[in-house]
Design an enzyme around this catalytic site. Structure first.
Site, PDB file in Angstrom:
ATOM      1  N   HIS A   1     -15.496  -4.562  -4.669  1.00  9.76           N
ATOM      2  CA  HIS A   1     -15.953  -3.678  -5.743  1.00  9.76           C
ATOM      3  C   HIS A   1     -16.966  -4.422  -6.597  1.00  9.76           C
ATOM      4  O   HIS A   1     -16.858  -5.634  -6.792  1.00  9.76           O
ATOM      5  CB  HIS A   1     -14.790  -3.223  -6.621  1.00  9.76           C
ATOM      6  CG  HIS A   1     -13.848  -2.267  -5.951  1.00  9.76           C
ATOM      7  ND1 HIS A   1     -14.230  -1.018  -5.538  1.00  9.76           N
ATOM      8  CD2 HIS A   1     -12.535  -2.401  -5.617  1.00  9.76           C
ATOM      9  CE1 HIS A   1     -13.191  -0.411  -4.985  1.00  9.76           C
ATOM     10  NE2 HIS A   1     -12.159  -1.226  -5.018  1.00  9.76           N
TER      11      HIS A   1
ATOM     12  N   ARG B   1     -17.299  -0.916   3.511  1.00  6.36           N
ATOM     13  CA  ARG B   1     -18.079  -0.062   2.609  1.00  6.36           C
ATOM     14  C   ARG B   1     -19.330   0.567   3.212  1.00  6.36           C
ATOM     15  O   ARG B   1     -19.929   1.446   2.587  1.00  6.36           O
ATOM     16  CB  ARG B   1     -18.483  -0.826   1.341  1.00  6.36           C
ATOM     17  CG  ARG B   1     -17.319  -1.433   0.568  1.00  6.36           C
ATOM     18  CD  ARG B   1     -16.320  -0.402   0.123  1.00  6.36           C
ATOM     19  NE  ARG B   1     -15.312  -0.958  -0.780  1.00  6.36           N
ATOM     20  CZ  ARG B   1     -14.109  -0.442  -0.953  1.00  6.36           C
ATOM     21  NH1 ARG B   1     -13.759   0.652  -0.276  1.00  6.36           N
ATOM     22  NH2 ARG B   1     -13.259  -0.989  -1.788  1.00  6.36           N
TER      23      ARG B   1
ATOM     24  N   ASP C   1      -6.431  -5.888   3.590  1.00  4.79           N
ATOM     25  CA  ASP C   1      -6.891  -4.761   2.779  1.00  4.79           C
ATOM     26  C   ASP C   1      -8.074  -5.204   1.917  1.00  4.79           C
ATOM     27  O   ASP C   1      -8.195  -4.835   0.741  1.00  4.79           O
ATOM     28  CB  ASP C   1      -5.759  -4.202   1.914  1.00  4.79           C
ATOM     29  CG  ASP C   1      -6.102  -2.841   1.304  1.00  4.79           C
ATOM     30  OD1 ASP C   1      -7.127  -2.263   1.680  1.00  4.79           O
ATOM     31  OD2 ASP C   1      -5.345  -2.370   0.426  1.00  4.79           O
TER      32      ASP C   1
ATOM     33  N   PRO D   1      -9.289   0.316  -7.755  1.00  5.43           N
ATOM     34  CA  PRO D   1      -8.252  -0.513  -7.126  1.00  5.43           C
ATOM     35  C   PRO D   1      -8.765  -1.240  -5.892  1.00  5.43           C
ATOM     36  O   PRO D   1      -9.492  -0.676  -5.080  1.00  5.43           O
ATOM     37  CB  PRO D   1      -7.170   0.509  -6.755  1.00  5.43           C
ATOM     38  CG  PRO D   1      -7.908   1.802  -6.587  1.00  5.43           C
ATOM     39  CD  PRO D   1      -9.043   1.759  -7.569  1.00  5.43           C
ATOM     40  N   GLY D   2      -8.386  -2.522  -5.773  1.00 10.32           N
ATOM     41  CA  GLY D   2      -8.737  -3.281  -4.581  1.00 10.32           C
ATOM     42  C   GLY D   2      -9.140  -4.706  -4.891  1.00 10.32           C
ATOM     43  O   GLY D   2      -9.592  -5.015  -5.994  1.00 10.32           O
TER      44      GLY D   2
ATOM     45  N   HIS E   1      -7.054  -4.178   8.817  1.00  9.37           N
ATOM     46  CA  HIS E   1      -7.196  -3.347   7.612  1.00  9.37           C
ATOM     47  C   HIS E   1      -8.196  -3.991   6.646  1.00  9.37           C
ATOM     48  O   HIS E   1      -7.835  -4.822   5.819  1.00  9.37           O
ATOM     49  CB  HIS E   1      -5.837  -3.187   6.932  1.00  9.37           C
ATOM     50  CG  HIS E   1      -5.839  -2.206   5.806  1.00  9.37           C
ATOM     51  ND1 HIS E   1      -4.689  -1.573   5.383  1.00  9.37           N
ATOM     52  CD2 HIS E   1      -6.823  -1.739   4.988  1.00  9.37           C
ATOM     53  CE1 HIS E   1      -4.970  -0.769   4.380  1.00  9.37           C
ATOM     54  NE2 HIS E   1      -6.265  -0.863   4.117  1.00  9.37           N
TER      55      HIS E   1
END
Length: 451
Positions: free
Chosen positions: A322, A75, A318, A336-337, A71
């Protein structure tokens, strides 16, 4: 016995010999010298002066199977300003990973064979880790029409995992059809468990801290209601369902219930949900915004125990890069992330091995072997044994270092661990005999090295 499906055409194994000196497989026993011949482990007790084309000094450190992350978000295509397959592969190599599965919420969405193939071929050309594309469950992540699982599975990328991660397949009829369809294709469905009608406008865990700070809360029930629903659908229609980033006590209880009844459900947990809590909200720092949100201490305690007990099957990062403009803003507007590839092993080792709760064989299980079993991935997660592919990582269990987003290989810097001290560090990573990380630094992508 697991039957492994065909994978996409792999890049070539290294030719010649590689000698990894002075390592302890699984951190056990005396140090040995591992000889790799043409990308395959040839000897686990080679003489130290064995002639080889290349030699790595293991420093008496731990030797593990290459890690596998099912996971991540790389991008590309569409958001190459925050991460690319090249920079994400470098981050993976520095984190000890030899294979990653990149989610479908790209631009355009990974819902067509040609898009999946472009990701697969580029990952193989770069050559720092195997980058497996995850297909979307629904076209365009719209939740209305199923992706052609069969075409994606039969493409050159051989897609074996599908997910709308970032969004939940909240329509029960669509999810039922997906499970029925997936069973015929023998592919895995990975669900982002979020009932959107319970999370509208939510940015943080629904609890005391969010209430004090005036942040709209995300209840546990939003996650748990989908876990329960999909367990029942998997029970009745037989497809394999995997729960992404489980974050609550209730999710642990529901997965336990499903497994006790033989329902084909598996689950993962992220490193950040194991050690971080919603107490970090008081900084209002957007780096702490993540979906599902950071929960309370008793959730992290339950998740740790569930991972130890095997209720939660594996660790997945995960990894979600960003740009600074997407994080350095009001908390409710932050994307989020969090980054995760380069800190994941250190968190698991420091939390479980250094505290005596688990050993290195257990780390190999939850970060390599079990992920491969879940996605039925051949070649990775294999025992350290003669005749096995040389997908390996050397880990220093006594190396103190401080996390820094700027120093990471990822193109973005949004790590929640900035300034945090860790005590376990990846030294070398090897993919089919190719050295992809040496002394903690990723090698140049193969495409660059060949220029």
């Amino acid at each position: 016995m697991i039957e492994y499906p065909e994978t996409g055409t792999l890049g070539p194994a290294a030719t010649g010999t590689l000698l990894i000196r002075n390592v302890r497989p699984y951190g056990e026993g005396e140090a040995v010298n591992v000889l790799v011949q043409d990308g395959v482990i040839a000897d686990l007790d080679a003489a130290a002066d064995t002639t080889a084309d290349r030699v790595l000094d293991g420093g008496g450190n731990v030797l593990l199977p290459g890690l596998v992350d099912i996971h991540v978000h790389l991008r590309e295509p569409g958001r190459e300003d925050t991460e690319t397959i090249a920079t994400g592969s470098a981050a993976a190599a520095q984190g000890g990973f030899t294979a990653v599965f990149t989610m479908a919420n790209t631009q355009p969405v990974l819902d067509q064979p040609v898009i999946a193939e472009s990701v697969w071929y580029k990952g193989q050309a770069i050559g720092l880790c195997d980058v497996h594309p995850v297909g979307s469950i629904t076209k365009g992540l719209a939740g209305k029409e199923l992706t052609e699982f069969g075409m994606m599975a039969q493409s050159a990328a051989k897609v074996r995992m599908f997910s709308d991660d970032g969004k939940c397949v909240d329509n029960p009829q669509i999810m039922r059809r997906a499970i029925e369809y997936s069973r015929g294709q023998d592919v895995l469905l990975a669900q982002h468990c979020e009932e959107p009608r319970l999370t509208e406008g939510a940015v943080a865990h629904e609890g005391e801290h969010a209430a004090r700070l005036g942040l709209r809360g995300w209840p546990r029930a939003a996650e748990e209601s989908i876990v329960a629903r999909d367990a029942l659908l998997a029970r009745d229609y037989g497809g394999r369902v995997h729960i992404c980033h489980a974050s609550t006590v209730g999710s642990v209880e529901l997965v336990t219930w499903a497994k006790e009844r033989g329902i084909p459900m598996t689950a993962e947990v992220t490193p950040h949900h194991l050690i971080l809590t919603d107490e970090r909200l008081y900084s209002y720092d957007g780096v702490n915004r993540v979906n599902p949100p950071l929960r309370e201490t008793h959730d992290t305690v339950a998740l740790r125990q569930a991972l130890l007990d095997g209720v939660i099957d594996c660790v997945a990062t995960d990894h979600a890069p960003h740009g600074s403009e997407e994080k350095c803003c009001e908390f409710e507007h932050a994307r989020p992330g969090m980054l995760g590839l380069e800190t994941s092993l250190a968190i698991i080792a420091d939390t479980f091995v250094r505290t005596g709760l688990a050993d290195w064989r257990w780390v190999a299980k939850v970060m390599s072997e079990r992920p491969c079993e879940i996605v039925r991935l051949p070649g990775h997660g294999r025992p350290i044994a003669v005749g096995e592919p040389a997908n390996l990582t050397v880990v220093d269990p006594d190396c103190t270092w401080v996390a820094s987003g700027e120093a990471m290989a990822s193109k973005s810097e949004n790590t929640p661990y900035e300034g945090m001290e860790f005590h376990t560090k990846v030294v070398h990573t090897v993919l089919r005999g190719h050295v992809t990380c040496e002394h903690g630094t990723a090698s140049a992508p193969r495409t660059e090295a060949q220029q």
